[in-house]
Structures are given as structure tokens and as C-alpha cells.
Design a protein around this motif. Sequence first.
Motif, PDB file in Angstrom:
ATOM      1  N   ASN A  54      19.092  28.423  -9.039  1.00  0.00           N
ATOM      2  CA  ASN A  54      19.222  28.155 -10.468  1.00  0.00           C
ATOM      3  C   ASN A  54      17.882  28.128 -11.198  1.00  0.00           C
ATOM      4  O   ASN A  54      17.821  27.792 -12.379  1.00  0.00           O
ATOM      5  N   THR A  74      15.506  28.487 -16.117  1.00  0.00           N
ATOM      6  CA  THR A  74      16.792  28.116 -15.525  1.00  0.00           C
ATOM      7  C   THR A  74      17.694  29.344 -15.492  1.00  0.00           C
ATOM      8  O   THR A  74      17.604  30.219 -16.346  1.00  0.00           O
ATOM      9  N   LEU A  78      24.482  26.072 -14.684  1.00  0.00           N
ATOM     10  CA  LEU A  78      23.829  25.043 -13.896  1.00  0.00           C
ATOM     11  C   LEU A  78      24.853  24.039 -13.374  1.00  0.00           C
ATOM     12  O   LEU A  78      25.737  23.612 -14.118  1.00  0.00           O
ATOM     13  N   LEU A  83      18.982  18.692 -10.361  1.00  0.00           N
ATOM     14  CA  LEU A  83      18.641  20.049  -9.933  1.00  0.00           C
ATOM     15  C   LEU A  83      17.185  20.034  -9.482  1.00  0.00           C
ATOM     16  O   LEU A  83      16.266  20.036 -10.298  1.00  0.00           O
TER      17      LEU A  83
END
Length: 108
Positions: A54, A74, A78, A83
Motif C-alpha cells: 500500500n 499511498t 487502504l 499501516l
Amino acid sequence: LKLEGDVTVDVEVRPTELFFGSLVADSAVTGVVDVVANGTNPVHVLSAESSHTNYAASVEAVSDGRLYKIHVATVGPLPTGTLRGFVHIVTDHAQRPAFDVPVNAVVR
């Protein structure tokens, strides 16, 4: 006895970590990490790769051998939650051939 001076490093990374903050699943955010050659010899960034699917990383040579910008973006959608990943940067510098820059975000 008092000692004063300036310490310089051959390869400087700014910032040492990227935090994108709180995002939503369809966020498209980009951050930049500068790799700067402070010594007398040039330093070339050979590659930059993300450890997480990602995040995507690309290298821009602003001043060849002196200044590189690593663009970290990014890649959606997501997943919800924290993350965490890092960007692995490879250089041609003998003492600092590779280093990792942590990249983090929280997806709501």
C-alpha cells in the motif's frame, strides 16, 4: 575542558520517518524523503523500494550525486487499521550502502 564543533555525516536522510496521520481508505497521499550527500564525494541513490504493497516509492535525482528526493505515495484502497512499512533505500556509499525509512499511517 569544553569541546565544541559541528558534526557532519556523509549521507543525510530528512526526515528519518514519514507519518501520514489519519487517513480514509481512498486517500491518496504523498510524502518526500531527501537523501543529501554532505561529504566531498558524490553519493548516488540506486533504488528505493517499499516493504508494503500500500506504499509506492520512486526516486528523483534533483542534483545527481548530491540530492535525491524519494517520493512515497499511498496505494489504495487502504486497509483499516495501522499501516506500517518502510522504504528501503540503496546507495553507492561504502559506509552506508542501505537504510530503511519507516512509513506509517492510521486508516479509519
